[in-house]
Design an enzyme around this catalytic site. Structure first.
Site, mmCIF file in Angstrom:
data_model
loop_
_atom_site.group_PDB
_atom_site.id
_atom_site.type_symbol
_atom_site.label_atom_id
_atom_site.label_comp_id
_atom_site.label_asym_id
_atom_site.label_seq_id
_atom_site.Cartn_x
_atom_site.Cartn_y
_atom_site.Cartn_z
ATOM 1 N N GLU A 117 0.854 -1.186 0.000
ATOM 2 C CA GLU A 117 0.000 0.000 0.000
ATOM 3 C C GLU A 117 0.888 1.233 0.000
ATOM 4 O OE1 GLU A 117 -2.404 -0.123 3.524
ATOM 5 O OE2 GLU A 117 -2.978 -2.207 3.189
ATOM 6 N N LYS A 119 2.325 4.498 1.453
ATOM 7 C CA LYS A 119 2.333 5.080 2.795
ATOM 8 C C LYS A 119 1.915 6.533 2.635
ATOM 9 C CE LYS A 119 4.772 5.234 7.143
ATOM 10 N NZ LYS A 119 4.587 6.629 7.523
ATOM 11 N N ASP A 121 0.961 10.275 3.206
ATOM 12 C CA ASP A 121 1.605 11.251 4.080
ATOM 13 C C ASP A 121 0.573 12.232 4.629
ATOM 14 O OD1 ASP A 121 3.678 12.275 5.445
ATOM 15 O OD2 ASP A 121 4.651 13.248 3.744
ATOM 16 N N TYR A 227 -8.408 7.950 2.927
ATOM 17 C CA TYR A 227 -8.357 6.568 2.458
ATOM 18 C C TYR A 227 -8.258 5.660 3.667
ATOM 19 C CZ TYR A 227 -7.433 7.665 -2.494
ATOM 20 O OH TYR A 227 -7.521 8.090 -3.791
ATOM 21 N N LYS A 319 10.563 3.107 3.443
ATOM 22 C CA LYS A 319 10.494 4.555 3.230
ATOM 23 C C LYS A 319 11.212 4.990 1.953
ATOM 24 C CE LYS A 319 9.894 7.119 6.602
ATOM 25 N NZ LYS A 319 8.831 7.918 7.197
ATOM 26 N N CYS A 413 16.864 48.487 -4.785
ATOM 27 C CA CYS A 413 17.044 47.274 -5.577
ATOM 28 C C CYS A 413 18.513 46.846 -5.489
ATOM 29 C CB CYS A 413 16.656 47.545 -7.022
ATOM 30 S SG CYS A 413 17.111 46.196 -8.106
ATOM 31 N N CYS A 416 19.940 47.509 -9.289
ATOM 32 C CA CYS A 416 20.036 48.807 -9.964
ATOM 33 C C CYS A 416 19.890 49.980 -9.004
ATOM 34 C CB CYS A 416 18.986 48.905 -11.064
ATOM 35 S SG CYS A 416 17.314 49.090 -10.422
ATOM 36 N N CYS A 431 11.167 46.118 -7.363
ATOM 37 C CA CYS A 431 12.111 47.129 -7.811
ATOM 38 C C CYS A 431 11.340 48.043 -8.759
ATOM 39 C CB CYS A 431 13.256 46.452 -8.557
ATOM 40 S SG CYS A 431 14.139 47.546 -9.671
ATOM 41 N N CYS A 437 16.651 48.446 -14.850
ATOM 42 C CA CYS A 437 17.221 47.435 -13.952
ATOM 43 C C CYS A 437 17.739 46.268 -14.792
ATOM 44 C CB CYS A 437 16.170 46.952 -12.966
ATOM 45 S SG CYS A 437 16.791 45.639 -11.910
HETATM 46 S S1 IVH Z 1 -1.038 0.682 8.833
HETATM 47 C C1 IVH Z 1 -0.401 -1.622 12.471
HETATM 48 N N1 IVH Z 1 -1.117 1.585 6.376
HETATM 49 O O1 IVH Z 1 1.871 5.392 9.025
HETATM 50 C C2 IVH Z 1 -0.343 -0.818 11.276
HETATM 51 N N2 IVH Z 1 -0.332 3.042 8.090
HETATM 52 O O2 IVH Z 1 3.991 4.625 11.033
HETATM 53 C C3 IVH Z 1 -0.754 0.571 11.492
HETATM 54 N N3 IVH Z 1 0.242 5.281 7.292
HETATM 55 O O3 IVH Z 1 0.208 6.172 11.975
HETATM 56 C C4 IVH Z 1 -0.707 1.473 10.347
HETATM 57 N N4 IVH Z 1 -0.260 4.950 5.184
HETATM 58 O O4 IVH Z 1 -0.510 7.394 9.854
HETATM 59 C C5 IVH Z 1 -0.807 1.852 7.659
HETATM 60 N N5 IVH Z 1 -1.272 2.262 4.152
HETATM 61 C C6 IVH Z 1 -0.976 2.526 5.428
HETATM 62 C C7 IVH Z 1 -0.500 3.797 5.834
HETATM 63 C C8 IVH Z 1 -0.178 4.004 7.182
HETATM 64 C C9 IVH Z 1 0.171 5.820 6.074
HETATM 65 C C10 IVH Z 1 0.728 5.996 8.511
HETATM 66 C C11 IVH Z 1 -0.255 6.028 9.627
HETATM 67 C C12 IVH Z 1 0.432 5.447 10.832
HETATM 68 C C13 IVH Z 1 1.876 5.528 10.420
HETATM 69 C C14 IVH Z 1 2.626 4.378 11.037
#
Ligand code: IVH
Length: 672
Positions: A117, A119, A121, A227, A319, A413, A416, A431, A437
């Site tokens: 999945e 991650k 942000d 999501y 990451k 500026c 100039c 400016c 200039c």
């Molecule tokens: S699962 C036990 N899935 O990452 C698993 N977390 O470092 C719990 N996050 O606090 C989290 N995308 O804010 C999971 N697809 C995803 C995620 C996700 C972002 C964030 C979430 C969590 C942090 C964990």
């Protein structure tokens, strides 16, 4: 109950359920079946009927998303099941060891099935549905205890207020991430920048700041997204699937959205491939991600693996290289742009951010410097995301050295020495030197030569600087007066390159009126505005003579743009430049007002993605526009078709998901 209220209630129920269906199609299935206008019509109908029968308004009505501001702060919520965090893997090696640990614990040499999945942000929240109704939303907080943000979560349109089932479980907790789309973030900051207000450092901070607003009306305006990625507490009356992937599908069926990027991967190799693939597409995704989360798919295996401390043994976050790094601010320079805007630029101790060395970052304007509270010699966090200019995000106050000095706004500026002005209510310093200039002049010449303007091949920023430094070029028209002798006298310029540049200069003289107008570099006149103005007035003569009022009748031209355009052509030097350019041979075909039958693609909207053999996306765009079509940057349900070349990415998947036609290179041949 009277017969009449009985009927009204039925009608209200019908409208609410239709609206909920459309919401589901739009946010969860990404496949809307009706145009926005129809949705809006139903919504208005519902609002109207509810205002006549306020006693029949229910809490789960879509009109009730934005509630009143609570008197006091957020209440605390104790999570019945703690919200865990994830262990991180910083590289492939750490991923391989994670997979080895999993295999050893499970005592198997078979490939492990994972779910990959993005991650996301943003920030983690928990949504509690009791008997199908959203009764509580809470932030993760420290994992044990968070804040009750129910009123704010209710304003997020992709979070259903009610589950889509006739047999809702007594309790079901869904967990997921609240985030802000990159486009919403840009729009929010752009608007704040115009007002000289506080900017958000990144979409995650913007999402967090918006969710933690006490007034839900503010949250509602911020356009947050959600999501789901897991379940929390679930009552026994709900039959849970036995894999993570299927549980996500169960969540989706109940009406909650998932990222379209969630995939099953057989074995660690497939996880690493997924990682590489999504990292490449990272910049073209609509939301920010900072890695990939890999989860063992089988719940039975998850249970066998269990937890260490506060993270599961069955999941890991792989990451991406960081987009933010710390470095020291060595000084600030003030750069003067083409329109005189003066931008403070941070000179940094060079630092590598995601593989690229960064030694400069923008500080935007003096308000931003004040907001950051930054001083010279401070340690700062800088951020470089995608192809955006690196920015200073924050100051590490704890590390402030003894010797710091204030950043002072220049009164003159720096190039100039003309006075600097800052208009009332504007964040930008300017400016006042205009074309005396040299910086404004140089920047205008660079803009004039650039690809979307006169497109002078081989005349880059560096060369413009050399030409102006030598005194060969003082204005844009001088570009067409340089000769071979002058060119070969320059360092690293041979006979051949000089000839090529002269050819490119000659070739660039054949242009179009919109490009020429854009090339002039008038304040607030971007490509689209230039095109609109050109197509409205048809000739440069008519444009130079247009009054502010006439200019305002052009689509997308407001009073400010009209004022800038008018002022530009009110200036004799500018008119003289245009005259000279035309005398030197700059020309364009007359614009004929085409009748509708000459515009076979009128009313159609295309999106172009990927790369094409021997033709650039810009050229395709121009061709389509000449036939009356619109070309947009993102796929939506309004898109007529997606024109996809090699290496098409997320736009292609989105078009496919929305059931939008996808056309290939053959379509381009038909246009000729
Ligand atoms: S699962 C036990 N899935 O990452 C698993 N977390 O470092 C719990 N996050 O606090 C989290 N995308 O804010 C999971 N697809 C995803 C995620 C996700 C972002 C964030 C979430 C969590 C942090 C964990």
């Amino acid at each position: 109950m009277t017969n009449q209220t009985d009927n009204v209630e039925k009608e209200l129920e019908r409208l609410r359920s239709l609206i909920s269906d459309y919401n589901y199609q739009y946010y969860v299935l990404d496949d809307p079946s009706v145009p926005d206008a129809e949705y809006d019509r139903l919504y208005r109908e519902l609002t109207k009927l509810e205002s006549q029968y306020p006693e029949l308004i229910t809490d789960d009505s879509p009109t009730q998303r934005v509630g009143a501001k609570p008197d006091s702060g957020f209440e605390e919520v104790v999570h019945e099941l703690p919200m865990l965090s994830l262990d991180n893997a910083m590289d492939e090696e750490e991923m391989v060891s994670f997979n080895r640990r999993v295999s050893e614990r499970l005592n198997t040499t078979d490939d492990i099935e994972y779910v990959c999945e993005p991650k996301l942000d943003g920030l983690a929240i928990s949504l509690l549905y009791e008997n199908g109704i959203l009764t509580r939303a809470a932030t993760r907080g420290d994992g044990m205890q968070g804040e009750n943000i129910t009123l704010n979560a209710r304003t997020i349109r992709s979070i259903p207020l009610k589950l889509r089932t006739n047999k809702p479980p007594e309790r079901l907790e869904v967990r997921g991430e609240v985030f802000m789309l990159k486009s919403s973030f840009e729009a929010l900051n752009e608007e704040a920048r115009k007002r000289g207000a506080k900017l958000f450092a990144n979409p995650r901070n913007a999402a967090a700041g918006s969710l933690r607003q006490l007034d839900p009306q503010i949250t509602a305006k911020r356009n947050l997204s959600f999501y789901a990625y897991s379940m929390g507490l679930v009552s026994d009356d709900f039959e849970l699937a036995d894999s993570h992937y299927e549980r996500l599908q169960q969540i989706k069926t109940l009406g909650l959205p998932l990222s379209a990027e969630v995939k099953i991967a057989q074995g660690i190799g497939a996880c690493l491939e997924y990682y590489q693939d999504i990292m490449q597409r990272r910049d073209s995704l609509e939301y920010e991600i900072d890695g990939v989360v890999n989860k063992v798919n089988s719940i039975q295996l998850q249970e066998r693996l269990g937890f260490v401390a506060r993270a599961p043994r069955w999941a890991i976050a792989h990451k991406f290289p960081a987009q933010e790094e710390m470095t020291q601010l060595l000084g600030v320079d003030f750069q003067v742009g083409r329109t005189g805007a003066i931008t403070p630029v941070a000179r940094l101790e060079p630092v590598s951010v995601g593989g690229v060395t960064v030694s400069n970052a923008t500080l935007h304007n003096m308000d931003e410097i004040e907001r950051l509270g930054v001083k010279i010699n401070d340690y700062v966090i800088i951020r470089r995301a995608g192809d955006v200019i690196p920015q200073v995000v924050s100051v590490i106050h704890d590390r402030r050295p003894d010797a710091v000095s204030d950043i002072r706004a220049p009164r003159q500026c720096p190039v100039c020495a003309s006075p600097v002005e800052r208009a009332e209510g504007e964040a930008v310093m300017r400016c006042t030197g205009g074309l005396i200039c040299s910086s404004q002049r140089n920047e205008s010449i660079k803009h004039f030569a650039s690809r979307k303007a006169m497109d002078i091949d081989g005349l880059g920023d560096k060369l413009v600087e050399v030409l102006t430094q030598k005194g060969f070029v003082k204005s844009v028209s001088d570009l067409f007066r340089v000769n071979k002798e002058q060119l070969v006298s320059l360092e690293r310029m041979g006979d051949k390159s000089a000839e090529n540049l002269l050819k490119a200069l000659e070739a660039s003289k054949a242009t179009t009126l919109p490009k020429f107008l854009y090339a002039l570099g008038i304040r607030e006149v971007g490509e689209v505005t230039a095109k609109n103005i050109a197509n409205h007035f048809l000739t440069i003569d008519a444009i130079t003579k247009a009054s502010e009022e006439e200019l305002e009748s052009v689509s997308d031209v407001g009073p400010i743009v009209a004022q800038h355009v008018h002022a530009f052509f009110d200036n004799d030097d500018n008119l003289q430049q245009i005259q000279s350019l035309i005398e030197l041979g700059v020309h364009w075909p007359a614009i004929e007002r085409k009748s509708d039958d000459e515009l076979p693609l009128k009313g159609k909207t295309y999106v172009i993605t990927g790369s094409f053999d021997g033709v650039s996306r810009t050229e395709i765009k121009e061709k389509l526009e000449a036939l009356g079509a619109k070309v947009s940057g993102s796929v939506s349900k309004k898109t007529t078709a997606l024109i996809a070349g090699e290496k098409a990415g997320s736009k292609l998947s989105k078009a496919e998901a929305l059931g939008i036609d996808v056309l290939g290179e053959e379509f381009l041949e038909e246009l000729d």
